[in-house]
Scaffold this motif. Structure first.
Motif, PDB file in Angstrom:
ATOM      1  N   LYS A   7     -18.251  37.477  12.182  1.00 48.16           N
ATOM      2  CA  LYS A   7     -18.507  38.782  12.500  1.00 48.16           C
ATOM      3  C   LYS A   7     -17.102  39.469  12.279  1.00 48.16           C
ATOM      4  O   LYS A   7     -16.207  39.728  12.864  1.00 48.16           O
ATOM      5  CB  LYS A   7     -18.581  38.866  14.227  1.00 48.16           C
ATOM      6  N   PRO A   8     -17.055  40.031  10.897  1.00 45.23           N
ATOM      7  CA  PRO A   8     -16.049  40.610  10.403  1.00 45.23           C
ATOM      8  C   PRO A   8     -15.399  42.087  11.488  1.00 45.23           C
ATOM      9  O   PRO A   8     -14.353  42.328  11.319  1.00 45.23           O
ATOM     10  CB  PRO A   8     -16.429  41.394   9.185  1.00 45.23           C
ATOM     11  N   ALA A   9     -16.285  42.446  12.267  1.00 45.57           N
ATOM     12  CA  ALA A   9     -15.943  43.557  12.971  1.00 45.57           C
ATOM     13  C   ALA A   9     -15.048  43.032  14.082  1.00 45.57           C
ATOM     14  O   ALA A   9     -14.135  43.787  14.758  1.00 45.57           O
ATOM     15  CB  ALA A   9     -17.078  44.288  13.490  1.00 45.57           C
ATOM     16  N   PHE A  10     -14.841  41.869  14.398  1.00 48.52           N
ATOM     17  CA  PHE A  10     -14.051  41.364  15.462  1.00 48.52           C
ATOM     18  C   PHE A  10     -12.538  41.656  14.872  1.00 48.52           C
ATOM     19  O   PHE A  10     -11.761  41.795  15.900  1.00 48.52           O
ATOM     20  CB  PHE A  10     -14.114  39.698  15.120  1.00 48.52           C
ATOM     21  N   ALA A  11     -12.265  41.584  13.850  1.00 51.40           N
ATOM     22  CA  ALA A  11     -10.965  41.823  13.384  1.00 51.40           C
ATOM     23  C   ALA A  11     -10.414  43.306  13.597  1.00 51.40           C
ATOM     24  O   ALA A  11      -8.814  43.241  13.605  1.00 51.40           O
ATOM     25  CB  ALA A  11     -10.784  41.388  11.750  1.00 51.40           C
ATOM     26  N   ARG A  12     -11.119  44.039  13.893  1.00 51.81           N
ATOM     27  CA  ARG A  12     -10.708  45.442  14.131  1.00 51.81           C
ATOM     28  C   ARG A  12     -10.806  45.823  15.497  1.00 51.81           C
ATOM     29  O   ARG A  12     -10.079  46.837  16.114  1.00 51.81           O
ATOM     30  CB  ARG A  12     -11.698  46.361  13.453  1.00 51.81           C
ATOM     31  N   LYS A  13     -11.305  44.911  16.452  1.00 55.05           N
ATOM     32  CA  LYS A  13     -11.052  44.953  17.990  1.00 55.05           C
ATOM     33  C   LYS A  13      -9.766  44.978  18.371  1.00 55.05           C
ATOM     34  O   LYS A  13      -8.873  43.921  17.851  1.00 55.05           O
ATOM     35  CB  LYS A  13     -12.235  43.940  18.682  1.00 55.05           C
ATOM     36  N   LEU A  14      -9.470  45.654  19.433  1.00 51.98           N
ATOM     37  CA  LEU A  14      -8.183  45.463  20.052  1.00 51.98           C
ATOM     38  C   LEU A  14      -8.215  44.745  21.552  1.00 51.98           C
ATOM     39  O   LEU A  14      -9.187  44.922  21.984  1.00 51.98           O
ATOM     40  CB  LEU A  14      -7.646  46.980  20.440  1.00 51.98           C
ATOM     41  N   ASN A  15      -7.056  43.828  21.789  1.00 50.22           N
ATOM     42  CA  ASN A  15      -7.312  43.330  23.021  1.00 50.22           C
ATOM     43  C   ASN A  15      -6.623  44.258  24.122  1.00 50.22           C
ATOM     44  O   ASN A  15      -6.481  45.254  23.819  1.00 50.22           O
ATOM     45  CB  ASN A  15      -6.374  42.099  22.844  1.00 50.22           C
ATOM     46  N   GLN A  16      -6.619  43.912  25.455  1.00 48.23           N
ATOM     47  CA  GLN A  16      -6.136  44.651  26.438  1.00 48.23           C
ATOM     48  C   GLN A  16      -4.551  45.096  26.136  1.00 48.23           C
ATOM     49  O   GLN A  16      -4.491  46.328  26.749  1.00 48.23           O
ATOM     50  CB  GLN A  16      -6.103  43.931  27.761  1.00 48.23           C
ATOM     51  N   GLN A  17      -3.746  44.633  25.315  1.00 50.73           N
ATOM     52  CA  GLN A  17      -2.581  45.165  25.062  1.00 50.73           C
ATOM     53  C   GLN A  17      -2.427  46.132  23.819  1.00 50.73           C
ATOM     54  O   GLN A  17      -1.571  46.573  23.583  1.00 50.73           O
ATOM     55  CB  GLN A  17      -1.553  43.951  24.761  1.00 50.73           C
ATOM     56  N   GLY A  18      -3.751  46.352  23.370  1.00 47.17           N
ATOM     57  CA  GLY A  18      -3.971  47.247  22.420  1.00 47.17           C
ATOM     58  C   GLY A  18      -3.436  46.544  20.808  1.00 47.17           C
ATOM     59  O   GLY A  18      -3.100  47.529  19.874  1.00 47.17           O
ATOM     60  N   LEU A  19      -3.512  45.519  20.896  1.00 44.57           N
ATOM     61  CA  LEU A  19      -3.233  45.000  19.737  1.00 44.57           C
ATOM     62  C   LEU A  19      -4.538  44.072  18.826  1.00 44.57           C
ATOM     63  O   LEU A  19      -5.288  43.763  19.526  1.00 44.57           O
ATOM     64  CB  LEU A  19      -2.256  43.709  19.919  1.00 44.57           C
ATOM     65  N   SER A  20      -4.719  44.365  17.671  1.00 44.31           N
ATOM     66  CA  SER A  20      -5.578  43.574  16.869  1.00 44.31           C
ATOM     67  C   SER A  20      -5.266  42.073  16.418  1.00 44.31           C
ATOM     68  O   SER A  20      -4.066  41.724  16.705  1.00 44.31           O
ATOM     69  CB  SER A  20      -6.023  44.412  15.424  1.00 44.31           C
ATOM     70  N   PRO A  21      -6.161  41.385  16.128  1.00 44.19           N
ATOM     71  CA  PRO A  21      -5.762  40.015  15.889  1.00 44.19           C
ATOM     72  C   PRO A  21      -4.609  39.926  14.622  1.00 44.19           C
ATOM     73  O   PRO A  21      -3.800  38.956  14.589  1.00 44.19           O
ATOM     74  CB  PRO A  21      -7.009  39.262  15.121  1.00 44.19           C
ATOM     75  N   LEU A  22      -4.825  40.912  13.575  1.00 45.59           N
ATOM     76  CA  LEU A  22      -3.700  40.816  12.755  1.00 45.59           C
ATOM     77  C   LEU A  22      -2.296  41.328  13.394  1.00 45.59           C
ATOM     78  O   LEU A  22      -1.488  40.565  13.054  1.00 45.59           O
ATOM     79  CB  LEU A  22      -3.949  41.800  11.697  1.00 45.59           C
ATOM     80  N   HIS A  23      -2.267  42.262  14.068  1.00 44.39           N
ATOM     81  CA  HIS A  23      -1.111  42.439  15.010  1.00 44.39           C
ATOM     82  C   HIS A  23      -0.515  41.394  15.614  1.00 44.39           C
ATOM     83  O   HIS A  23       0.606  40.925  15.585  1.00 44.39           O
ATOM     84  CB  HIS A  23      -1.328  43.618  16.013  1.00 44.39           C
ATOM     85  N   ILE A  40      -9.531  38.706   3.391  1.00 42.55           N
ATOM     86  CA  ILE A  40     -11.164  38.990   3.989  1.00 42.55           C
ATOM     87  C   ILE A  40     -11.218  40.569   3.742  1.00 42.55           C
ATOM     88  O   ILE A  40     -12.351  41.081   3.430  1.00 42.55           O
ATOM     89  CB  ILE A  40     -11.350  38.331   5.188  1.00 42.55           C
ATOM     90  N   ASP A  41     -10.227  41.166   4.324  1.00 45.14           N
ATOM     91  CA  ASP A  41     -10.334  42.770   4.377  1.00 45.14           C
ATOM     92  C   ASP A  41      -9.138  43.449   4.201  1.00 45.14           C
ATOM     93  O   ASP A  41      -8.428  43.163   5.342  1.00 45.14           O
ATOM     94  CB  ASP A  41     -11.063  43.361   5.674  1.00 45.14           C
ATOM     95  N   LYS A  42      -8.581  43.857   3.240  1.00 45.51           N
ATOM     96  CA  LYS A  42      -7.435  44.203   3.074  1.00 45.51           C
ATOM     97  C   LYS A  42      -7.013  45.526   3.926  1.00 45.51           C
ATOM     98  O   LYS A  42      -5.954  45.911   4.273  1.00 45.51           O
ATOM     99  CB  LYS A  42      -7.203  44.557   1.567  1.00 45.51           C
ATOM    100  N   ASP A  43      -8.138  46.186   4.225  1.00 41.16           N
ATOM    101  CA  ASP A  43      -7.796  47.536   4.945  1.00 41.16           C
ATOM    102  C   ASP A  43      -7.589  46.940   6.421  1.00 41.16           C
ATOM    103  O   ASP A  43      -7.345  47.994   7.527  1.00 41.16           O
ATOM    104  CB  ASP A  43      -9.049  48.416   4.869  1.00 41.16           C
ATOM    105  N   LEU A  44      -7.592  45.971   6.817  1.00 36.08           N
ATOM    106  CA  LEU A  44      -7.358  45.466   8.332  1.00 36.08           C
ATOM    107  C   LEU A  44      -5.924  46.169   8.621  1.00 36.08           C
ATOM    108  O   LEU A  44      -5.172  46.387   9.579  1.00 36.08           O
ATOM    109  CB  LEU A  44      -7.372  44.053   8.354  1.00 36.08           C
ATOM    110  N   VAL A  45      -4.956  46.226   7.711  1.00 38.80           N
ATOM    111  CA  VAL A  45      -3.578  46.507   7.620  1.00 38.80           C
ATOM    112  C   VAL A  45      -3.440  47.812   8.294  1.00 38.80           C
ATOM    113  O   VAL A  45      -2.422  48.240   8.650  1.00 38.80           O
ATOM    114  CB  VAL A  45      -2.734  46.128   6.337  1.00 38.80           C
ATOM    115  N   ARG A  46      -4.451  48.655   8.182  1.00 40.46           N
ATOM    116  CA  ARG A  46      -4.621  50.084   8.530  1.00 40.46           C
ATOM    117  C   ARG A  46      -4.828  50.248   9.863  1.00 40.46           C
ATOM    118  O   ARG A  46      -5.162  51.337  10.223  1.00 40.46           O
ATOM    119  CB  ARG A  46      -5.101  50.854   7.398  1.00 40.46           C
TER     120      ARG A  46
END
Length: 98
Positions: A7-23, A40-46
């Motif tokens: 589920k690629p959309a998961f990588a754009r979801k923020l946790n309760q602290q407002g951080l993505s999995p990449l953060h 997987i998705d270079k735009d995750l950095v954005r």
């Protein structure tokens, strides 16, 4: 990584602290995860987390540990448009980012 593949959309979801999995990967020092996510998705950095901060904000504040900034700019050079990293680096005395 398996969750992102399923589920690629998961990588754009923020946790309760407002951080993505990449953060979170970068914040926790998992230096190998960031390039894998970005492969997987270079735009995750954005993806904007808490207070609109992107990964480049984090690096500009915390420093260019393990050459992470270089890798991110190679993968997604457009991310520099999302933040004035120069000002953040100067405010945080991060000459390594400059």
């Amino acid at each position: 990584m398996e969750m992102m593949n399923l589920k690629p959309a998961f990588a754009r979801k923020l946790n309760q602290q407002g951080l993505s999995p990449l953060h979170m990967a970068v914040k926790q020092g998992h230096k190998g995860m960031a390039p894998r996510f970005l492969g997987i998705d270079k735009d995750l950095v954005r993806v904007k987390g808490k207070n609109g901060k992107t990964l480049l904000h984090f690096i500009s504040e915390a420093g260019n540990h393990d050459g992470m900034l270089d890798r991110i700019l190679e993968i997604c050079p457009q991310c520099i448009q999302d933040v004035n990293a120069l000002h953040i680096a100067v405010e945080n005395n991060r000459l390594d980012v400059l």
